[in-house]
Design an enzyme around this catalytic site. Structure first.
Site, PDB file in Angstrom:
ATOM      1  N   THR A   1      -9.924  -1.757  -1.799  1.00  0.00           N
ATOM      2  CA  THR A   1      -9.155  -1.902  -3.037  1.00  0.00           C
ATOM      3  C   THR A   1      -7.955  -0.969  -3.106  1.00  0.00           C
ATOM      4  O   THR A   1      -7.096  -1.143  -3.958  1.00  0.00           O
ATOM      5  CB  THR A   1     -10.035  -1.660  -4.277  1.00  0.00           C
ATOM      6  OG1 THR A   1     -10.575  -0.338  -4.206  1.00  0.00           O
ATOM      7  CG2 THR A   1     -11.140  -2.681  -4.365  1.00  0.00           C
TER       8      THR A   1
ATOM      9  N   GLU B   1       3.512  -4.321 -17.926  1.00  0.00           N
ATOM     10  CA  GLU B   1       2.101  -4.029 -17.658  1.00  0.00           C
ATOM     11  C   GLU B   1       1.192  -5.193 -18.055  1.00  0.00           C
ATOM     12  O   GLU B   1       0.193  -5.455 -17.404  1.00  0.00           O
ATOM     13  CB  GLU B   1       1.695  -2.750 -18.399  1.00  0.00           C
ATOM     14  CG  GLU B   1       0.324  -2.256 -18.098  1.00  0.00           C
ATOM     15  CD  GLU B   1       0.155  -1.715 -16.685  1.00  0.00           C
ATOM     16  OE1 GLU B   1      -0.993  -1.396 -16.331  1.00  0.00           O
ATOM     17  OE2 GLU B   1       1.125  -1.608 -15.911  1.00  0.00           O
TER      18      GLU B   1
END
Length: 192
Positions: free
Chosen positions: A161, A55
């Site tokens: 997005t 991450e």
């Protein structure tokens, strides 16, 4: 010490797209920056035993980057940037990187009913959830990365997005002063 999230890996694609709006000297600078950032994002994947990115990563001074948050939830941002860079440069390296990432998903995240994230990109320990954006964005950008440029051409479409293509609608100079939305006069409504 600096930190970078995998989520920020949309930036190479954004910079590459934006480089088209500049003159020759400036455009090359922005494109070079986009390509350097894409290399970093790709190396997030290459730095782990599973070849899937964590991450986020830390960049200790004078040392190699290290994965700090070890889960992978099948994010699309790096693939999105590889797609834009491929389309804008024609450099086959971006397709190769995308293929390598796809193969890592196949090896580590594929289960009988779909794909799952990893709790730990170093050990390959799986979680039990497939995020909706994996289908809606990650796989879509992988598909487009290997499609001909005539499939959703970037001079006719933009992506929001969430990876949804939106048709570019051009207006004549006379229409530029018009409102985008027609205002509808209020009507009386009887409440019973």
């Amino acid at each position: 010490m600096c930190k970078m999230d995998e989520l920020a890996c949309f930036a190479p694609g954004m910079l590459a797209l934006g480089s088209n709006g500049y003159g020759p000297g400036e455009a090359e600078k922005f494109l070079a920056l986009a390509e350097e950032l894409a290399w970093t994002c790709y190396n997030f994947y290459q730095s782990t035993p599973t070849k899937l990115a964590g991450e986020n990563y830390h960049f200790p001074t004078g040392k190699d980057m290290t994965v700090s948050t070890r889960w992978n939830i099948l994010r699309p941002e790096t693939i999105e940037s590889l797609f834009y860079l491929w389309r804008l440069t024609g450099n086959k390296t971006y397709r190769e990187w995308g293929w390598n990432i796809f193969q890592a998903f196949e090896r580590n995240s594929r289960v009988e009913t779909g794909y799952v994230g990893l709790k730990d990109v170093n050990t390959g320990l799986k979680d039990n959830m497939m995020q909706s954006f994996f289908l809606a964005e990650t796989l879509k950008y992988l598909y487009l990365l290997f499609s001909p440029p005539s499939v959703i051409p970037l001079d006719e479409w933009v992506f929001n997005t969430e990876g949804h293509p939106l048709k570019i609608v051009t207006r004549s100079p006379d229409e530029r002063d018009e409102h985008l939305f027609e205002v509808i006069p209020e009507k009386s409504v009887a409440v019973v």
